[in-house]
Design a protein around this motif. Structure first.
Motif, PDB file in Angstrom:
ATOM      1  N   ASP A 283       0.569  -1.531   0.371  1.00 29.24           N
ATOM      2  CA  ASP A 283       0.212  -0.350  -0.190  1.00 29.24           C
ATOM      3  C   ASP A 283       1.135   1.386   0.135  1.00 29.24           C
ATOM      4  N   TYR A 284       1.877   1.338   0.785  1.00 31.41           N
ATOM      5  CA  TYR A 284       2.809   2.336   1.040  1.00 31.41           C
ATOM      6  C   TYR A 284       3.944   2.760  -0.566  1.00 31.41           C
ATOM      7  N   VAL A 285       4.006   1.600  -0.640  1.00 33.42           N
ATOM      8  CA  VAL A 285       4.928   1.662  -2.017  1.00 33.42           C
ATOM      9  C   VAL A 285       3.263   2.209  -3.572  1.00 33.42           C
ATOM     10  N   THR A 286       2.777   1.998  -3.761  1.00 35.47           N
ATOM     11  CA  THR A 286       1.753   2.027  -4.300  1.00 35.47           C
ATOM     12  C   THR A 286       1.422   3.756  -4.297  1.00 35.47           C
ATOM     13  N   THR A 287       0.899   4.276  -3.193  1.00 34.70           N
ATOM     14  CA  THR A 287       1.373   5.825  -2.536  1.00 34.70           C
ATOM     15  C   THR A 287       2.370   6.393  -3.477  1.00 34.70           C
ATOM     16  N   MET A 288       3.218   5.366  -2.858  1.00 38.83           N
ATOM     17  CA  MET A 288       4.561   6.543  -3.640  1.00 38.83           C
ATOM     18  C   MET A 288       4.776   6.710  -5.481  1.00 38.83           C
TER      19      MET A 288
END
Length: 422
Positions: free
Chosen positions: A126-131
């Motif tokens: 989820d954090y990777v996708t956000t970035m």
């Protein structure tokens, strides 16, 4: 004997060539410091929104400034890539961009190593996708339009990585088409152009120097080797990169105010961001330049620290006398007018300076801070007991950039366009 620490203009060509990559890396890690506190206060979604808004506010402004300073006056992909090489969003090697030019208006790049990705991957997809999706899509275009409003940067592949060890970490195409609509400047960047930081006049490059490059009008090169640049060009680049820090922090502040519950919460998070990057950058600058771990070394670190400069913007001075450092911060400066980082330093809040001091020598401690003759004067002296590192600095050390080591990649090698017969 009191000695005033030199700013970038007082460094040698060799010192500047070492320092500039450090300053670029420091700028990348501003978010490693600030975003953790946004997540804690507001969650991942708001963190992503602030990241988008801060970069879209700042990057068109500082990219325009760097283009102007170094004579990067074209509107093609080569010109765009030159600007990326001098952008705190893409520090060399840590964010290892490899560029390809197909023709004047078409090209691509991959990241052989993305330090930001490696920082975020442990937090989950989820954090990777956000970035790599939510943040990169609008901010890449905001950077591109400083070169050409018809430019678009689009992914070929990007994380989350499948398989998990996929390399290169991502690939993107860059296209500029004449029949495409021009993208407008982001509204926040329009305002940012009008700040004192956006309009600041910095050191002129001496175009008659013969000790290295005085501009970047020649071909795009694979890896910028700053040892090949002239002294005055390196001074200007260092000043511009420090100003990139200031512009990004102002973008962060503008966005943060939209989500914070009060001005007190805004100031609290803004100060935590500064504390973290102040300590982390001070540590790396001292080591990179092999400065002494004492008062003289701290004075020099503060004079070169991108969060407290450039001096034309903040007016900060640092003097060493024996075991004591005296820091002067004028209350009337362009930085104060903009309401940036130095505006949140006062006699009761000098934690960022203490964070920098602790990084140089834990026994250097703020003894007193007073307002005198229109300046904030902070005296830092040797103490009997060491100071602990601030938690905000420890949070920033989560990034692999804290311990990243640059390597010598030899001479600058021009990138030949694929369609060229050269």
């Amino acid at each position: 004997m009191t000695s005033t620490a030199p700013t970038y203009q007082g460094l040698s060509q060799d010192q500047l060539a070492v320092l500039v990559p450090e300053l670029l890396l420091s700028g990348q890690m501003i978010d490693r410091s600030g975003m953790a506190h946004l997540i804690s206060a507001f969650g991942r979604d708001v963190m992503g929104k602030v990241a988008i808004e801060e970069w879209m506010a700042a990057s068109p402004v500082y990219t325009h400034r760097m283009r102007t300073a170094l004579g990067i006056d074209g509107d093609g992909v080569e010109d765009m890539f030159k600007c990326l090489q001098l952008d705190i969003g893409a520090p060399p090697q840590f964010m290892d961009f490899r560029y390809r030019i197909d023709d004047e208006y078409h090209g691509s790049f991959v990241l052989d190593h993305c330090g930001a990705l490696l920082d975020v991957e442990p937090l989950g997809d989820d954090y990777v996708t956000t970035m790599c999706h939510d943040i990169e899509d609008p901010t890449f275009d905001a950077t591109a339009i400083a070169t050409n409003r018809r430019a678009r940067i689009r992914p070929v592949h990007r994380p989350p990585r499948r398989p998990v060890d996929r390399t290169p970490h991502c690939e993107w195409t860059v296209t500029i088409e004449p029949d495409r609509d021009e993208l407008p400047l982001p509204p926040d960047s329009v305002d940012m152009f009008e700040t004192r930081a956006g309009q600041l006049v910095l050191s002129a490059i001496d175009t008659t120097e013969t000790d290295g490059w005085v501009d970047y009008r020649g071909p795009l090169v694979e890896d910028l080797q700053f040892a090949e640049w002239s002294t005055s060009a390196l001074v200007r680049v260092a000043e511009e990169v420090a100003l990139q820090h200031q512009l990004l922090s102002l973008g962060f502040l503008v966005s943060l105010r939209r989500y914070a519950e009060s001005e007190a919460q805004t100031t609290e998070i803004f100060r935590k961001q500064l504390i973290g990057i102040a300590g982390l950058a001070a540590d790396r600058i001292r080591v990179a330049l092999d400065l002494s771990a004492d008062a003289a070394g701290l004075a020099q670190v503060l004079a070169l620290h991108p969060c407290f400069g450039p001096t034309q913007y903040t007016g900060l001075t640092a003097e060493a006398d024996g075991d004591t450092v005296t820091v002067g911060i004028p209350r009337e400066s362009d930085a104060m007018t903009d309401g940036g980082w130095t505006s949140i330093l006062d006699a009761d809040h000098v934690e960022p300076l203490q964070a920098a001091a602790t990084a140089v020598d834990p026994y250097l401690v703020v003894a007193d801070a007073t307002e005198a003759d229109g300046d904030l004067v902070v005296r830092i002296t040797k103490a009997d007991t060491p100071q602990k590192e601030y938690g905000e600095v420890a949070v920033a050390r989560f990034s692999g950039g804290a311990s990243f080591e640059f390597v010598d990649r030899g001479r600058s090698i021009p990138i030949t366009p694929v369609g060229s017969s050269a």
